[in-house]
Design an enzyme around this catalytic site. Structure first.
Site, PDB file in Angstrom:
ATOM      1  N   ASP A 256       0.841  -1.189   0.000  1.00  0.00           N
ATOM      2  CA  ASP A 256       0.000   0.000   0.000  1.00  0.00           C
ATOM      3  C   ASP A 256       0.882   1.247   0.000  1.00  0.00           C
ATOM      4  O   ASP A 256       1.667   1.461   0.932  1.00  0.00           O
ATOM      5  CB  ASP A 256      -0.907  -0.011   1.233  1.00  0.00           C
ATOM      6  CG  ASP A 256      -1.821   1.200   1.282  1.00  0.00           C
ATOM      7  OD1 ASP A 256      -2.530   1.431   0.295  1.00  0.00           O
ATOM      8  OD2 ASP A 256      -1.816   1.927   2.296  1.00  0.00           O
TER       9      ASP A 256
ATOM     10  N   THR B 219      -3.215   5.402  -4.185  1.00  0.00           N
ATOM     11  CA  THR B 219      -2.109   6.115  -3.523  1.00  0.00           C
ATOM     12  C   THR B 219      -0.781   5.892  -4.246  1.00  0.00           C
ATOM     13  O   THR B 219       0.024   6.817  -4.364  1.00  0.00           O
ATOM     14  CB  THR B 219      -1.982   5.654  -2.060  1.00  0.00           C
ATOM     15  OG1 THR B 219      -1.906   4.226  -2.022  1.00  0.00           O
ATOM     16  CG2 THR B 219      -3.174   6.098  -1.246  1.00  0.00           C
ATOM     17  N   THR B 220      -0.559   4.679  -4.738  1.00  0.00           N
ATOM     18  CA  THR B 220       0.677   4.400  -5.481  1.00  0.00           C
ATOM     19  C   THR B 220       0.630   5.070  -6.851  1.00  0.00           C
ATOM     20  O   THR B 220       1.603   5.690  -7.289  1.00  0.00           O
ATOM     21  CB  THR B 220       0.875   2.876  -5.639  1.00  0.00           C
ATOM     22  OG1 THR B 220       0.812   2.264  -4.352  1.00  0.00           O
ATOM     23  CG2 THR B 220       2.208   2.566  -6.274  1.00  0.00           C
TER      24      THR B 220
ATOM     25  N   ASP C  20      -9.280  -0.122   1.966  1.00  0.00           N
ATOM     26  CA  ASP C  20      -9.211   0.546   0.656  1.00  0.00           C
ATOM     27  C   ASP C  20     -10.454   0.232  -0.172  1.00  0.00           C
ATOM     28  O   ASP C  20     -11.062   1.130  -0.773  1.00  0.00           O
ATOM     29  CB  ASP C  20      -7.959   0.093  -0.113  1.00  0.00           C
ATOM     30  CG  ASP C  20      -6.680   0.728   0.434  1.00  0.00           C
ATOM     31  OD1 ASP C  20      -6.791   1.538   1.375  1.00  0.00           O
ATOM     32  OD2 ASP C  20      -5.597   0.413  -0.070  1.00  0.00           O
TER      33      ASP C  20
END
Length: 534
Positions: free
Chosen positions: A65, A98-99, A391
């Protein structure tokens, strides 16, 4: 006569980086952060081991994550800190991507570095990027689907989004099971999107497949000794109060007595105070008392004599959520029973999960409340499963509020890149070069997904670009077989809001870093001698 020596304006130990040096320092820091998390992107991305130091020395986390990785590392570079904060905001806003947002911002800055080396001014690059962002957003919106009018199709969209989100996590092998859990939990919220009504409980033992959804509220606590183990039509008083005595704390005070009987008198007075507080609680006509703090033996005995279920030391998060789902309020004083708001539920009983005993609150006032119990072999697996499920829940709650969906597997990124390239071909001047660099940065996301899976990215990306140029706007990367496929048939779907937030956040962060032409570091504060006075 004027001196030609340089004049120092800053303090002696303050540092300053100017112009190209400052810009290069920002680029290097941001690109390094992007490269750090790049290998975790996509369904076949790799994991990172994070080993804590200091107070939690030796504690190990295994995750892919992006937000968790960036939150756990200490960065000193100012531009890197901007990307870390941006990743955290993406996690808070929509829960996923997020990545992707970090990698896209880093790739934009990598392209900007090449353009600056070609003597293109940063403001020209920013103007091109702003036009490219607008075109990309319009292309994304044009190709978004909205099936909210058809409940069956919308539920299938939600399941596909959950599967897509979980396919890049540790839960990818069990994505069908967990996708159903997540969708059932979010649909129980009836559109409110209030994720605090969903309790996630982690219990070691069994395997990930043993995880389940319980249609009630679970509290990981035990009932006091000799008290009822099952209560129907519960009236719940939720409190955050000390049950020993309400002491006045006087610093350094001492009590001296001349006999043991005086100590017994003090203890008796304390017991009377406890009894008075218990009697005040009983006047509320509750049959369940839940306290954030300890209850101690004597009050517990008094509650048992009155036939009341008493639960102590419930953690603050549990108490807050319990007040929400039962419709009660957290009390700290008990002088006005008529104004107190008690919580209600149909049944409280003990259940066993593995070797642990938990309390289940069934038929709570907030009907959509539920609990998801995650089982797993080790604490690291359970923690990562919780992050993955969180998530998925965030993305689903966002999709229920904003129902548009887009296709994943690099389809949306290539779609936006082709739209930007087409607009760049019609744009005169150097801004067109900046727009082309923006399109190239967008194409780097499917390229990275392909590289992480061990496939030939050059071949796949050229095929994908050709498909989109020919008008096949549902084409994307099928990472199971390493080929270009139809994302609509494969059910690889993502939330429109997640993609839009990723695009806007990455372009804004990259623009902010590109504007920098000076970095000033303040002088460290000097230690002064302790004078011994406050």
């Amino acid at each position: 006569m004027t001196s030609l020596n340089p004049v120092r304006v800053l303090k002696q130990e303050a540092e300053e980086e100017k112009a190209e040096t400052a810009r290069l320092s920002s680029f290097v820091g941001a690109i390094a952060v992007g490269d750090l998390v790049k290998s975790t992107l996509g369904p076949k991305g790799m994991d990172k081991i994070l080993v804590s130091m200091g107070r939690n020395e030796g504690q190990v986390e295994i995750t892919n994550d992006g937000a968790t990785i960036l939150k756990s590392i200490g960065v000193d570079n100012p531009a890197a800190k901007i990307l870390v904060d941006m990743s955290r905001v993406q996690d808070d806003e929509v829960g996923d991507g997020t990545t992707s947002v970090t990698v896209l911002a880093a790739e934009l800055l990598r392209e900007a570095e090449k353009l600056v080396a070609q003597k293109i001014h940063p403001q020209t690059i920013i103007a091109g990027w702003r036009r490219a962002t607008q075109v990309a957003q319009e292309a994304l919106l044009r190709n978004a689907l909205d099936n909210s009018a058809n409940s069956e199709k919308f539920k299938e969209d939600l399941l596909n989004i959950a599967r897509t989100t979980l396919s890049s996590k540790i839960l990818s092998q069990h994505k069908e099971h967990f996708a159903k859990l997540a969708v059932d939990a979010v649909l129980r919220l009836k559109g409110s999107g209030d994720l605090s009504a969903i309790q996630i409980i982690k219990k070691k033992g069994g395997c990930l497949e043993d995880s389940f959804l319980d249609e009630g509220f679970l509290l990981d606590k035990k009932i006091g000794q000799h008290q009822p183990k099952k209560i129907e039509k519960a009236r719940i008083l939720i409190a955050n109060t000390p049950m020993d005595t309400d002491k006045i704390k006087v610093f350094g005070s001492k009590v001296k007595v001349d006999s043991m009987s005086k100590i017994a008198d003090i203890e008796l007075a304390e017991k009377e105070k406890m009894k008075d507080k218990v009697n005040k609680i009983l006047k509320h006509k509750c049959n369940v008392f839940i306290n954030r703090q300890l209850i101690y033996n004597y009050p517990e005995q008094l509650f048992a004599d009155a036939g009341i279920m008493a639960i102590e030391h419930a953690d603050f998060d549990g108490v807050e959520r319990l007040a929400l789902v039962t419709g009660g309020e957290i009390l700290s004083t008990f002088d006005e029973p008529e104004k107190a708001k008690l919580g209600h539920c149909d049944l409280i009983e003990e259940i066993m999960i593995g070797e642990d005993t938990l309390l289940r609150f069934s038929g709570v006032a907030l009907g959509e409340a539920c609990s998801i119990v995650i089982r797993g072999a080790t604490q690291q697996i359970i923690d990562e499963a919780e992050r993955s499920l969180h998530d998925a829940l965030c993305v689903l709650a966002t999709t229920v509020r904003e129902t548009k969906v887009v296709f994943g597997g690099g389809c949306s990124e290539m779609l936006m890149a082709c739209a930007v390239n087409a607009e760049a071909a019609k744009t005169p001047g150097k801004e067109a070069v900046a727009m082309e660099s923006f399109a190239f940065a967008l194409q780097m996301l499917p390229t990275t997904i392909s590289d992480n899976a061990g496939y030939d990215s050059a071949q796949l990306i050229s095929q994908l670009r050709a498909e989109h140029t020919c008008g096949n706007n549902t084409s994307g990367l099928d990472m199971e077989f390493g080929r270009v496929g139809c994302m609509k048939k494969l059910g690889v779907t993502e939330s429109f809001i997640v993609k839009q937030q990723m695009l806007l956040s990455a372009s804004e962060a990259a623009e902010m870093i590109l504007r920098v032409d000076n970095i000033i570091r303040a002088a460290p504060r000097k230690r002064v001698a302790d004078r011994g006075r406050c």
